[in-house]
Design a protein around this motif. Structure first.
Motif, PDB file in Angstrom:
ATOM      1  N   ILE A  11       0.950  -1.330  -0.029  1.00 14.26           N
ATOM      2  CA  ILE A  11      -0.031  -0.092   0.019  1.00 14.26           C
ATOM      3  C   ILE A  11       0.908   1.257  -0.210  1.00 14.26           C
ATOM      4  CG2 ILE A  11      -1.824   1.250   1.229  1.00 14.26           C
ATOM      5  CD1 ILE A  11      -2.724  -1.411   2.396  1.00 14.26           C
ATOM      6  N   TYR A  12       0.754   2.243  -1.001  1.00 14.78           N
ATOM      7  CA  TYR A  12       1.673   3.167  -1.093  1.00 14.78           C
ATOM      8  C   TYR A  12       2.024   4.089   0.201  1.00 14.78           C
ATOM      9  CZ  TYR A  12       4.167   7.445  -2.861  1.00 14.78           C
ATOM     10  OH  TYR A  12       4.954   8.349  -3.045  1.00 14.78           O
ATOM     11  N   GLY A  13       1.034   4.266   1.090  1.00 15.43           N
ATOM     12  CA  GLY A  13       0.900   4.994   2.237  1.00 15.43           C
ATOM     13  C   GLY A  13       1.878   4.301   3.146  1.00 15.43           C
ATOM     14  N   HIS A  14       1.876   3.165   3.081  1.00 14.28           N
ATOM     15  CA  HIS A  14       2.681   2.332   4.129  1.00 14.28           C
ATOM     16  C   HIS A  14       4.210   1.891   3.233  1.00 14.28           C
ATOM     17  CE1 HIS A  14      -0.444   0.445   6.633  1.00 14.28           C
ATOM     18  NE2 HIS A  14      -1.278   1.351   5.853  1.00 14.28           N
ATOM     19  N   THR A  36       8.179  -6.334  -1.240  1.00 11.14           N
ATOM     20  CA  THR A  36       6.786  -5.941  -1.258  1.00 11.14           C
ATOM     21  C   THR A  36       5.895  -6.235  -2.427  1.00 11.14           C
ATOM     22  OG1 THR A  36       5.431  -3.792  -0.951  1.00 11.14           O
ATOM     23  CG2 THR A  36       7.355  -3.639  -2.280  1.00 11.14           C
ATOM     24  N   GLY A  37       4.909  -5.645  -2.791  1.00  7.21           N
ATOM     25  CA  GLY A  37       4.248  -5.929  -4.151  1.00  7.21           C
ATOM     26  C   GLY A  37       5.006  -5.598  -5.188  1.00  7.21           C
ATOM     27  N   ARG A  38       4.698  -6.436  -6.387  1.00  5.71           N
ATOM     28  CA  ARG A  38       5.478  -6.196  -7.712  1.00  5.71           C
ATOM     29  C   ARG A  38       5.100  -4.983  -8.375  1.00  5.71           C
ATOM     30  NH1 ARG A  38       4.788 -11.512  -7.364  1.00  5.71           N
ATOM     31  NH2 ARG A  38       6.415 -13.046  -8.067  1.00  5.71           N
ATOM     32  N   ARG A  39       3.898  -4.076  -8.048  1.00  3.48           N
ATOM     33  CA  ARG A  39       3.563  -3.063  -8.560  1.00  3.48           C
ATOM     34  C   ARG A  39       4.538  -1.943  -8.219  1.00  3.48           C
ATOM     35  NH1 ARG A  39      -0.616   1.641  -6.625  1.00  3.48           N
ATOM     36  NH2 ARG A  39      -0.423   2.977  -8.381  1.00  3.48           N
ATOM     37  N   TYR A  40       5.271  -2.154  -7.003  1.00  3.47           N
ATOM     38  CA  TYR A  40       6.472  -1.094  -6.679  1.00  3.47           C
ATOM     39  C   TYR A  40       7.734  -1.559  -6.912  1.00  3.47           C
ATOM     40  CZ  TYR A  40       1.974   1.182  -4.451  1.00  3.47           C
ATOM     41  OH  TYR A  40       0.932   1.870  -4.327  1.00  3.47           O
ATOM     42  N   ALA A  41       7.918  -2.335  -7.788  1.00  2.00           N
ATOM     43  CA  ALA A  41       9.440  -2.869  -8.117  1.00  2.00           C
ATOM     44  C   ALA A  41       9.971  -1.713  -8.548  1.00  2.00           C
ATOM     45  CB  ALA A  41       9.402  -4.021  -9.092  1.00  2.00           C
ATOM     46  N   TYR A  60      -1.298  -7.449  -3.706  1.00  2.00           N
ATOM     47  CA  TYR A  60      -2.356  -7.004  -4.370  1.00  2.00           C
ATOM     48  C   TYR A  60      -2.197  -5.423  -4.734  1.00  2.00           C
ATOM     49  CZ  TYR A  60      -2.822  -5.136   0.412  1.00  2.00           C
ATOM     50  OH  TYR A  60      -2.320  -4.833   2.040  1.00  2.00           O
ATOM     51  N   ASP A  61      -2.856  -4.826  -5.732  1.00  2.00           N
ATOM     52  CA  ASP A  61      -2.533  -3.572  -6.246  1.00  2.00           C
ATOM     53  C   ASP A  61      -3.456  -2.759  -5.480  1.00  2.00           C
ATOM     54  OD1 ASP A  61      -2.628  -1.332  -7.822  1.00  2.00           O
ATOM     55  OD2 ASP A  61      -2.420  -2.262  -9.831  1.00  2.00           O
ATOM     56  N   ASP A  62      -2.935  -1.951  -4.805  1.00  2.00           N
ATOM     57  CA  ASP A  62      -3.777  -0.744  -3.922  1.00  2.00           C
ATOM     58  C   ASP A  62      -4.570   0.365  -4.738  1.00  2.00           C
ATOM     59  OD1 ASP A  62      -1.408   0.447  -4.496  1.00  2.00           O
ATOM     60  OD2 ASP A  62      -1.132   1.630  -2.603  1.00  2.00           O
ATOM     61  N   ALA A  63      -4.258   0.246  -6.039  1.00  2.00           N
ATOM     62  CA  ALA A  63      -4.860   1.178  -7.001  1.00  2.00           C
ATOM     63  C   ALA A  63      -6.089   0.555  -7.747  1.00  2.00           C
ATOM     64  CB  ALA A  63      -3.954   1.630  -8.064  1.00  2.00           C
ATOM     65  N   ARG A  64      -6.032  -0.825  -7.374  1.00  2.00           N
ATOM     66  CA  ARG A  64      -7.313  -1.521  -8.021  1.00  2.00           C
ATOM     67  C   ARG A  64      -7.654  -2.491  -6.934  1.00  2.00           C
ATOM     68  NH1 ARG A  64      -8.120  -1.514 -13.253  1.00  2.00           N
ATOM     69  NH2 ARG A  64      -9.183  -3.630 -13.114  1.00  2.00           N
ATOM     70  N   LEU A  65      -8.149  -1.894  -5.779  1.00  2.00           N
ATOM     71  CA  LEU A  65      -8.428  -2.950  -4.556  1.00  2.00           C
ATOM     72  C   LEU A  65      -9.708  -3.571  -5.050  1.00  2.00           C
ATOM     73  CD1 LEU A  65      -7.773  -0.768  -1.459  1.00  2.00           C
ATOM     74  CD2 LEU A  65      -6.596  -2.783  -2.278  1.00  2.00           C
ATOM     75  N   GLN A  66     -10.498  -3.151  -5.846  1.00  2.00           N
ATOM     76  CA  GLN A  66     -11.793  -3.822  -6.127  1.00  2.00           C
ATOM     77  C   GLN A  66     -11.524  -5.153  -6.890  1.00  2.00           C
ATOM     78  OE1 GLN A  66     -10.724  -1.125  -7.567  1.00  2.00           O
ATOM     79  NE2 GLN A  66     -10.865  -1.081  -9.923  1.00  2.00           N
ATOM     80  N   ASP A  67     -10.432  -5.260  -7.352  1.00  2.00           N
ATOM     81  CA  ASP A  67      -9.978  -6.729  -7.801  1.00  2.00           C
ATOM     82  C   ASP A  67      -9.716  -7.890  -6.861  1.00  2.00           C
ATOM     83  OD1 ASP A  67     -10.302  -5.366 -10.427  1.00  2.00           O
ATOM     84  OD2 ASP A  67      -7.976  -5.102 -10.832  1.00  2.00           O
ATOM     85  N   GLN A 271      -6.758  14.781  -1.663  1.00  2.00           N
ATOM     86  CA  GLN A 271      -7.488  13.760  -1.291  1.00  2.00           C
ATOM     87  C   GLN A 271      -6.550  12.451  -1.333  1.00  2.00           C
ATOM     88  OE1 GLN A 271     -11.369  13.935  -2.724  1.00  2.00           O
ATOM     89  NE2 GLN A 271     -11.438  11.540  -2.968  1.00  2.00           N
ATOM     90  N   GLY A 272      -5.091  12.786  -1.163  1.00  2.00           N
ATOM     91  CA  GLY A 272      -4.349  11.750  -1.107  1.00  2.00           C
ATOM     92  C   GLY A 272      -3.979  10.847  -2.177  1.00  2.00           C
ATOM     93  N   THR A 273      -3.409   9.451  -2.022  1.00  2.00           N
ATOM     94  CA  THR A 273      -3.135   8.770  -3.173  1.00  2.00           C
ATOM     95  C   THR A 273      -3.769   7.503  -3.102  1.00  2.00           C
ATOM     96  OG1 THR A 273      -1.226   7.822  -1.707  1.00  2.00           O
ATOM     97  CG2 THR A 273      -0.548   9.904  -3.370  1.00  2.00           C
ATOM     98  N   MET A 274      -4.552   7.324  -2.264  1.00  2.00           N
ATOM     99  CA  MET A 274      -5.455   5.972  -2.002  1.00  2.00           C
ATOM    100  C   MET A 274      -6.810   6.135  -2.296  1.00  2.00           C
ATOM    101  SD  MET A 274      -4.979   2.946   0.956  1.00  2.00           S
ATOM    102  CE  MET A 274      -6.025   1.434   0.622  1.00  2.00           C
ATOM    103  N   ALA A 275      -7.377   6.978  -1.319  1.00  2.00           N
ATOM    104  CA  ALA A 275      -8.627   7.317  -1.387  1.00  2.00           C
ATOM    105  C   ALA A 275      -9.146   8.540  -2.025  1.00  2.00           C
ATOM    106  CB  ALA A 275      -9.345   7.373   0.137  1.00  2.00           C
ATOM    107  N   ASN A 276      -8.673   8.279  -3.336  1.00  2.00           N
ATOM    108  CA  ASN A 276      -8.877   9.296  -4.421  1.00  2.00           C
ATOM    109  C   ASN A 276      -9.733   8.790  -5.574  1.00  2.00           C
ATOM    110  OD1 ASN A 276      -6.824   8.168  -5.480  1.00  2.00           O
ATOM    111  ND2 ASN A 276      -5.391   9.836  -5.585  1.00  2.00           N
ATOM    112  N   VAL A 277     -10.303   7.600  -5.588  1.00  2.00           N
ATOM    113  CA  VAL A 277     -10.906   7.200  -6.676  1.00  2.00           C
ATOM    114  C   VAL A 277     -12.011   8.183  -7.114  1.00  2.00           C
ATOM    115  CG1 VAL A 277     -12.288   5.465  -7.657  1.00  2.00           C
ATOM    116  CG2 VAL A 277     -10.148   4.837  -6.221  1.00  2.00           C
TER     117      VAL A 277
END
Length: 454
Positions: A11-14, A36-41, A60-67, A271-277
């Motif tokens: 999660i980006y904020g973490h 950490t996750g591959r998205r952030y390699a 998991y991809d924190d930009a696509r948590l719905q998946d 509105q931050g980088t996570m809860a900004n959808v």
């Protein structure tokens, strides 16, 4: 020099604070691998750090948590918080531990520097200290430790020092942890025992203080005092602003930057980088409420396209608004008179480090707790909602700018943060002592018993 393994939830904020810590360790001559996750390699490698991936069961991809969590949007309140804890933190525990074990086997490492919400480290912490390498935690979220002096984490209630509030805290804690949050404790115990590890020591919310040392990336003045706080928790202040890398690419200052000339108060909106959808939760009402006022609204979408903001706004930006996807806080915040935010802890801390008072409107993740701490410390206004009306935002900003007590309180925190020095330096020094076999820690500030708030 030493070699360190830095595990983090994806999660980006973490993760972002861990990358900053890792960059600081590398700058001091150490070798760092981030798990950490591959998205952030890319983000990790461009910071000069080695990358080790989580397995798919924990990635998991924190930009696509719905998946990852298709039912996430169907819950609110305590049920939403429980769902997130179970699925973002407890559910990946076993897979996190397997990835941690594999990374350590690829060592040797001199210490593990773990993001405090990465629960896969708990089986390692259960091993006697003499039989393992040092394991320290880095917490970039508000302290969640259960206490008679504070209401349960997630309630968003400010503490008090009276016998009445202590009874209130005990009652709410018994109701929540024995009822709606009981599945969290059960799931955590089941996850640990399935790995042959002992059941959790204390409540789920106490796990961030189980490390040999826990570095809390905050100043004592923004955190509630707790008599149960162990001496291994060190308040080292927020990380200093870092150059934008990886997913936050460096870019020239926007062409309108010259408008920040001091002729009008600058109000930063984020509105931050996570809860900004959904930018209509805060950014849209804030822009509408502040339109036509004698302030310059400087907004950052946290990576969301500017076209999305205009679409949700239903038209062009107000004349007093300036917007970019990302903005350099080291240059923006010294120019700001106020900040309107949904309560991301990192951004709030950066504002306080610059002495900027806040209006906070957050209702997801840990944001109600951040908002409550801002109100309790006197450094800003808690709107107690994640979807305020334009009028509420405008009135709060006007009050923030008119009443000097808010800025005075924010400047008090600014002085406190400056006095703590560079947190990376404090972490590095402590790691040096631990690796050398000394557990001696110098005296450090603790939260005070009372804070004045509005």
């Amino acid at each position: 020099m030493s070699r360190f393994l830095l595990p983090s939830t994806p999660i980006y904020g973490h993760l972002s604070p861990m990358v900053a810590v890792g960059r600081g360790l590398v700058a001091r001559g150490h070798t760092v691998t981030v798990l950490t996750g591959r998205r952030y390699a890319r983000l990790v490698r461009e910071a000069g750090l080695d990358f080790w991936p989580l397995t798919a069961e924990a990635d998991y991809d924190d930009a696509r948590l719905q998946d990852w969590l298709p039912d996430r949007g169907r819950r609110s309140g305590v049920a939403a918080g429980r769902y997130d804890i179970l699925n973002l933190f407890v559910r990946p525990l076993a897979a996190q531990h397997a990835a941690l074990h594999a990374a350590l086997a690829d060592g040797p490492y001199d210490a593990v520097v773990c993001e405090a919400a990465f629960l896969g480290v708990l089986p390692l912490l259960a091993v006697p200290r003499a039989d393992r390498i040092p394991v320290v935690g880095v917490s970039a979220t508000p302290l969640a430790l259960t206490s008679v002096d504070a209401a349960p984490f997630g309630s968003g209630l400010e503490p008090g020092s009276s016998a009445h509030t202590r009874r209130r805290n005990r009652f709410i804690s018994a109701v929540l942890h024995g009822g709606p949050l009981r599945p969290v404790q059960t799931a955590l115990a089941d996850a640990l025992t399935s790995l042959g590890a002992p059941a959790p020591d204390g409540n789920y919310f106490d796990q961030a203080t189980r490390f040999d040392v826990t570095f809390q990336l905050a100043a004592p003045g923004i955190e509630y005092p707790r008599r149960e706080l162990p001496p291994t928790v060190r308040f080292v202040g927020p990380l200093r602003p870092q150059p934008q890398t990886g997913l936050l690419p460096s870019s020239p200052l926007p062409p309108w930057w010259g408008d920040l000339d001091g002729n009008r108060p600058v109000v930063h909106l984020t509105q931050g980088t996570m809860a900004n959808v959904d930018l209509s939760r805060l950014m849209v009402p804030a822009l509408r409420g502040l339109a036509g006022t004698d302030v310059l609204v400087v907004a950052a979408t946290g990576g969301r396209p500017l076209a999305q903001l205009e679409d949700q706004l239903g038209g062009p930006l107000p004349q007093n608004a300036r917007v970019a996807t990302f903005l350099p806080y080291d240059q923006l915040l010294p120019r700001a008179a106020a900040m309107v935010t949904n309560g991301g802890f990192g951004g709030v801390q950066q504002a306080l480090a610059a002495g900027v008072p806040l209006v906070v409107a957050g209702s997801t993740e840990d944001k109600p707790e951040v908002a409550a701490r801002v109100s309790w410390s006197g450094t800003g206004i808690n709107l107690r909602t994640g979807t305020p009306s334009p009028q509420r935002v405008r009135r709060a900003v006007e009050r923030l700018l008119a009443e000097a007590d808010y800025r005075t309180a924010a400047q008090r925190l600014q002085t406190e943060i400056a006095g703590l020095g560079d947190p990376v330096e404090a972490i590095t020094a402590s790691l040096g002592r631990l690796v050398a076999g000394s557990d001696l820690e110098p005296a450090h500030p603790r939260p005070v018993l009372e804070r004045h708030s509005h």
